[in-house]
Design an enzyme around this catalytic site. Sequence first.
Site, PDB file in Angstrom:
ATOM      1  N   HIS A  65       0.841  -1.197   0.000  1.00  0.00           N
ATOM      2  CA  HIS A  65       0.000   0.000   0.000  1.00  0.00           C
ATOM      3  C   HIS A  65       0.876   1.246   0.000  1.00  0.00           C
ATOM      4  O   HIS A  65       1.808   1.361   0.795  1.00  0.00           O
ATOM      5  CB  HIS A  65      -0.900   0.032   1.247  1.00  0.00           C
ATOM      6  CG  HIS A  65      -1.580   1.353   1.448  1.00  0.00           C
ATOM      7  ND1 HIS A  65      -1.296   2.189   2.501  1.00  0.00           N
ATOM      8  CD2 HIS A  65      -2.518   1.997   0.697  1.00  0.00           C
ATOM      9  CE1 HIS A  65      -2.032   3.277   2.414  1.00  0.00           C
ATOM     10  NE2 HIS A  65      -2.784   3.186   1.340  1.00  0.00           N
ATOM     11  N   SER A  66       0.626   2.175  -0.923  1.00  0.00           N
ATOM     12  CA  SER A  66       1.309   3.465  -0.986  1.00  0.00           C
ATOM     13  C   SER A  66       2.818   3.254  -1.112  1.00  0.00           C
ATOM     14  O   SER A  66       3.267   2.643  -2.078  1.00  0.00           O
ATOM     15  CB  SER A  66       0.923   4.303   0.242  1.00  0.00           C
ATOM     16  OG  SER A  66       1.245   5.658   0.066  1.00  0.00           O
ATOM     17  N   LEU A  67       3.635   3.701  -0.150  1.00  0.00           N
ATOM     18  CA  LEU A  67       5.073   3.427  -0.227  1.00  0.00           C
ATOM     19  C   LEU A  67       5.318   1.933  -0.379  1.00  0.00           C
ATOM     20  O   LEU A  67       6.199   1.506  -1.146  1.00  0.00           O
ATOM     21  CB  LEU A  67       5.785   3.946   1.026  1.00  0.00           C
ATOM     22  CG  LEU A  67       7.251   3.516   1.195  1.00  0.00           C
ATOM     23  CD1 LEU A  67       8.121   4.063   0.063  1.00  0.00           C
ATOM     24  CD2 LEU A  67       7.802   3.940   2.554  1.00  0.00           C
TER      25      LEU A  67
END
Length: 284
Positions: free
Chosen positions: A101-103
Site C-alpha cells: 500500500h502506498s510506499l
Amino acid sequence: MNRVSMREYRLPLADGREVALLDNGQQGKPLLVALHGWLDNGASFLPLAPYLDDFHLICIDLPGHGHSDHKATPYVFIDWLDDLHQISQAAGWQRFVLLGHSLGALIACAYAGVFPEQIERLILLEGLGPLSQPDESVPEQVRRAILNRGRTRERASAGFASLDEAVAARCKVADISPAAARLICERQLVVREGRWHWRSDPRLRDLSPLRMSEGQAQALIRAIACPVLFIRGEQGFEALLAQWQQRAGAFRQIEMAVVAGNHHFHMDNSAKTAVCIENFCQIR
C-alpha cells in the site's frame, strides 16, 4: 472494524537489525506478504486480515516503523528493496504473493522487477511503481533534501497528552479516517514520562535526494514477470490516474480495480478490497 488475532514476532536480519512481523498463523496456505505505507505500520492491514484467512498473511513493520528497529543509515528508496530481500532470506520465503500500500506498493513493484523469480502475484494499493523525476530537476531535489535533513535534526517533538490527541494530529495531515488512524497510532506510539511519542524514526521524514528517471522506473516495471493487480481508491490520489495512463502499457499483465474510499480504502472498505484480492489470486 473487525479484528483478528495476529501473532507478533521479531525476525533478526543478517546485518544485526530486527524487524517486527504480524502473522495470522495460517501456515500451509498461500503466503501473502504485506508492506504498509509511509509512516504507517503492519497494523494498517488488520482490518483486511479477517477477510484473508485463506492466505498465510504476514504484515511487515518496515524498518523505522512500528516495532521494527531503526536504521543506522539514511532511508533511501533502493535500500527498501535490500531490506525486503534480507527479510525474505531470513524468513526462508522462496516464492510468495506480494501486497503493498502506498510506499509499500512502490517498494513491492520495484522488488518484483528486481527479483521476479520470488513473486507469484503482485497487488498494488494506491501505488504504481517508483516515483520518478525529470533529469533537469535533480539539482533542486538534492538541494531540498540536504536542507530538509538539517531541519529534521533540529525538529523536536514534545509528544502528545493522549492517544486521542495523536490520532487527531494524524488525521490532520493524512487522508485517513479516525478509526483507521487509531489502529496505526496504537502501534506507532510509546509512552514516556506520561506523554505519547512516535516510535517511528524521525529521519523517515527526510526528503529523498534522488528519484529514478521515468525510463528507469518503467524498466523495473517491464522486468516484472507475474500478473499484477492495481487497486485505487475512488477518492484516493488523483495523480495515479495520470500515472496509470503513462505506465499501464509497461506491465506485461495488469488489471485495475476501483474501490470506494480514500487513500486508506483498504482499512475502511476491507471486505470489498479482500474480494478483489481473492478473485485476482483465484482463491475462491
